[in-house]
Design an enzyme around this catalytic site. Structure first.
Site, mmCIF file in Angstrom:
data_model
loop_
_atom_site.group_PDB
_atom_site.id
_atom_site.type_symbol
_atom_site.label_atom_id
_atom_site.label_comp_id
_atom_site.label_asym_id
_atom_site.label_seq_id
_atom_site.Cartn_x
_atom_site.Cartn_y
_atom_site.Cartn_z
ATOM 1 C CB SER A 131 41.255 47.371 39.104
ATOM 2 O OG SER A 131 41.730 48.481 39.850
ATOM 3 C CE1 TYR A 144 36.276 49.850 38.409
ATOM 4 C CE2 TYR A 144 37.808 50.262 40.207
ATOM 5 C CZ TYR A 144 37.567 49.992 38.872
ATOM 6 O OH TYR A 144 38.628 49.866 38.004
#
Length: 252
Positions: A131, A144
């Site tokens: 990401s 995360y």
């Protein structure tokens, strides 16, 4: 050619699997939701084998490898992953550990096991789904962001090792920004008009992986964001990310 795709029940993983089928890959698709995998199978033009497993459980990761290790996997797509939103001390330890197990431990084990096989053959592709979050700290989504940083740095380091060995095995990391998937609904956040379609991201990722790109960032805006992460101090990036996270949820 055969590809193994984890987290294939929706979003980027689902569309990666469909695109791989479109370009001729037979598939082994893995997720917890059998009905979604069956829907995927109906949409594919090549042979699809379904494996229903919870890959957050370490024993299941080794079970998966034992089930497919003799099937000559030409491409591994480590897409299975989850996220969470909230202040670090307010999110549950159990959800954090679940995320770390799935986003890091599962990906690490599968990457290591299949990389060894691919190096013996001197061929194969591994696509790890990271990401843009992997390039910076992320208040309110701290765990995360940290897991995705692990994915990015691990992939870059392995790629350099392969390069020094002159191996023909390719490992890449996909680093999308906001993508219009069920992931956002699960977290209860919205990115509005800045999201890319998971179909576009999936096709872009596979095309760049097959060309040997190590870090894959789809979309012009995302490329600009990555550049900003390189030149702007972390303390400023954290302030910006904090404001962005608050705006997505409308609360602190």
């Amino acid at each position: 050619m055969k590809a193994l795709v984890t987290g294939a029940s929706s979003g980027i993983g689902y569309n990666i699997a469909r695109y791989l089928s479109d370009i001729g890959y037979e598939l082994i698709v893995v997720a917890r939701r059998k009905d979604c995998l069956e829907n995927l199978k109906r949409e594919c033009s090549t042979k699809v084998e379904i494996i229903v497993l919870d890959l957050s459980i370490e024993d299941n990761v080794y079970k998966l490898y034992s089930l497919v290790k003799n099937k000559k996997i030409d491409m591994l797509v480590n897409n299975a992953g989850v996220g969470s939103f909230g202040k670090f001390d307010c999110t549950s330890i159990s959800s954090d550990i679940f995320m770390i197990n799935l986003n890091i431990t599962t990906l690490h084990i599968l990457t290591k096991l299949f990389l060894k096989d691919m190096k013996k053959r001197n061929s194969g592709y591994i696509l790890n789904v990271g990401s843009l979050a992997g390039f910076c700290p992320g208040p309110l989504m701290s765990t995360y962001y940290a897991t995705k940083s692990y994915v990015v740095r691990l992939t870059q380091a392995i790629s350099y090792e392969l390069k020094k060995e002159k191996s023909k095995v390719v490992i890449s990391v996909l680093c999308p920004g906001p993508v219009n998937t069920h992931f956002n609904d699960t977290l209860g956040i919205s990115f509005g008009k800045f999201t890319l379609s998971s179909n576009y991201v999936a096709k872009y990722a596979i095309m760049k992986c097959l060309k040997g790109r190590v870090v894959i960032v789809p979309g012009i805006i995302n490329k600009i964001v990555r550049l900003c992460n390189k030149i702007i101090p972390d303390i400023i990036i954290m302030k910006i990310n904090y404001i962005i996270q608050l705006s997505k949820r409308g609360n602190g």
